[in-house]
Design a protein around this motif. Structure first.
Motif, mmCIF file in Angstrom:
data_model
loop_
_atom_site.group_PDB
_atom_site.id
_atom_site.type_symbol
_atom_site.label_atom_id
_atom_site.label_comp_id
_atom_site.label_asym_id
_atom_site.label_seq_id
_atom_site.Cartn_x
_atom_site.Cartn_y
_atom_site.Cartn_z
ATOM 1 N N VAL A 30 38.935 53.647 60.327
ATOM 2 C CA VAL A 30 39.020 52.961 61.621
ATOM 3 C C VAL A 30 40.118 53.581 62.472
ATOM 4 N N ILE A 31 41.281 53.817 61.867
ATOM 5 C CA ILE A 31 42.380 54.437 62.612
ATOM 6 C C ILE A 31 41.995 55.838 63.054
ATOM 7 N N VAL B 88 41.122 59.045 67.643
ATOM 8 C CA VAL B 88 40.499 60.243 68.220
ATOM 9 C C VAL B 88 39.756 59.904 69.509
ATOM 10 N N LEU B 89 39.100 58.756 69.571
ATOM 11 C CA LEU B 89 38.453 58.340 70.815
ATOM 12 C C LEU B 89 39.471 58.180 71.939
ATOM 13 N N LEU B 90 40.627 57.602 71.614
ATOM 14 C CA LEU B 90 41.680 57.459 72.622
ATOM 15 C C LEU B 90 42.207 58.819 73.055
ATOM 16 N N SER B 91 42.475 59.706 72.095
ATOM 17 C CA SER B 91 42.955 61.050 72.426
ATOM 18 C C SER B 91 41.934 61.808 73.267
ATOM 19 N N THR B 92 40.670 61.696 72.892
ATOM 20 C CA THR B 92 39.627 62.404 73.628
ATOM 21 C C THR B 92 39.545 61.921 75.070
ATOM 22 N N LEU C 192 37.189 67.670 63.898
ATOM 23 C CA LEU C 192 38.289 68.215 63.098
ATOM 24 C C LEU C 192 39.544 67.355 63.216
ATOM 25 N N GLN C 193 39.744 66.721 64.380
ATOM 26 C CA GLN C 193 40.961 65.932 64.550
ATOM 27 C C GLN C 193 40.914 64.618 63.785
ATOM 28 N N VAL C 194 39.713 64.104 63.513
ATOM 29 C CA VAL C 194 39.627 62.886 62.706
ATOM 30 C C VAL C 194 40.317 63.099 61.361
ATOM 31 N N ALA C 195 40.056 64.250 60.746
ATOM 32 C CA ALA C 195 40.703 64.557 59.462
ATOM 33 C C ALA C 195 42.217 64.641 59.624
ATOM 34 N N LEU D 53 38.419 66.824 53.581
ATOM 35 C CA LEU D 53 37.669 68.049 53.298
ATOM 36 C C LEU D 53 36.239 67.935 53.824
ATOM 37 N N MET D 54 35.595 66.798 53.597
ATOM 38 C CA MET D 54 34.228 66.611 54.082
ATOM 39 C C MET D 54 34.179 66.676 55.612
ATOM 40 N N ILE D 55 35.155 66.044 56.273
ATOM 41 C CA ILE D 55 35.168 66.057 57.739
ATOM 42 C C ILE D 55 35.397 67.470 58.254
#
Length: 307
Positions: A110-111, A116-120, A232-235, A288-290
């Motif tokens: 969730v975080i 990432v949505l906020l950063s984007t 990539l930033q989610v990871a 790693l998966m992300i």
């Protein structure tokens, strides 16, 4: 026998070429899918992780907050002294690690996604403004980007959390505000190149408004770059959240989060290694998966990678 006309021969030849072209396109698509097989496999694993986090209340074997001192520091089920009811063992106060790792994934995911949505949102809007309008707007926004990139992240986190206090919302704000400069830089550079292309110049000549040109003409050409960076930033955000929780600046116990579970388990690493190891493995596998998915998206969306 009736002779085949020249027009019929041309039609048959054209049909044969079309069929050959379709076969070539299918072969190219299959080759691209083969090249992206790691990304597809990673997407399957990540889907399982996300599904387990979403369905956590129905699939966890125990309450992640339930304390049972009689079973504290129980090893995993396959080790001597392990209990089959606690497959990954228990922590220092007897809480089930399987349940806590699954619930911890809910917090971290969730975080990661929300930040990432906020950063984007912030980075894309500022990057569009800097790249499209240029001049003083560009200088002001890029100066702010340079300040953010040189400002220590830990100091920013300490300042915000000291004022607002540690919580889920404050963690999202810190990570979201710290992550937007990379979007602003990339979007600015792409926008400066796109704004000089013929279709944008034609839109200006036809009297299109600036918002329409930006959001109807420019933004669709930036979607692939934005999606790849965001993936990539989610990871990266998940790792930063774990880092802050490890330091005690993030999600506070007893709420399970992979970072604070690592922080709690570091004291017991020599004798009860499983307390910190399994949350650490969860962070490793998820990020790693992300990252693999991000690499696959980059190859899929990049026109230079197409066969």
């Amino acid at each position: 026998m009736k002779a085949v006309s020249a027009e019929t021969k041309v039609d048959l030849a054209g049909l044969g070429e079309a069929q050959a072209l379709a076969v070539d396109e299918r072969g190219a698509s299959l080759r691209r899918l083969g090249r992206l097989r790691w990304g597809l496999a990673a997407a399957g694993v990540l889907l399982v992780i996300v599904a387990s986090a979403v369905l956590a209340p129905w699939i966890v074997p125990h309450d992640p907050l339930a304390v049972n001192i009689r079973h504290r520091l129980a090893p995993p089920a396959w080790m001597e002294g392990g209990d089959a009811r606690h497959f990954l063992g228990t922590d220092q106060v007897g809480r089930d690690l399987v349940s806590r790792v699954i619930y911890g994934g809910r917090v971290s995911l969730v975080i990661g996604v929300t930040a990432v949505l906020l950063s984007t949102s912030i980075g894309v809007l500022l990057g569009l403004g800097a790249g499209y309008f240029g001049g003083r707007s560009d200088w002001t926004i890029m100066t702010l980007v340079n300040v953010m990139l040189t400002f220590p992240f830990v100091l920013l986190a300490l300042a915000v959390i000291a004022v607002l206090g540690p919580s889920l919302v404050n963690m999202i704000i810190v990570l979201g505000v710290a992550g937007w400069p990379i979007y602003a830089r990339v979007v600015r550079a792409e926008t400066m190149a796109i704004r000089e292309r013929e279709f944008v110049l034609a839109g200006r000549a036809l009297g299109m408004s600036h918002p329409r040109i930006v959001f109807r003409q420019i933004v669709p050409n930036l979607v692939s770059a934005i999606v790849v960076i965001a993936t990539l930033q989610v990871a990266q955000v998940i790792i930063l959240e774990s880092f802050l929780s490890f330091l005690g600046l993030g999600i506070q116990p007893p709420t399970p989060a992979w970072g604070n579970m690592l922080g709690e388990g570091r004291v017991y690493m020599l004798n009860s290694w499983w307390i910190a190891t399994f949350p650490g493995l969860a962070i490793f596998v998820t990020t790693l998966m992300i990252n693999l998915i991000g690499n696959a998206l980059r190859d899929w969306l990049d026109p230079h990678m197409k066969l």
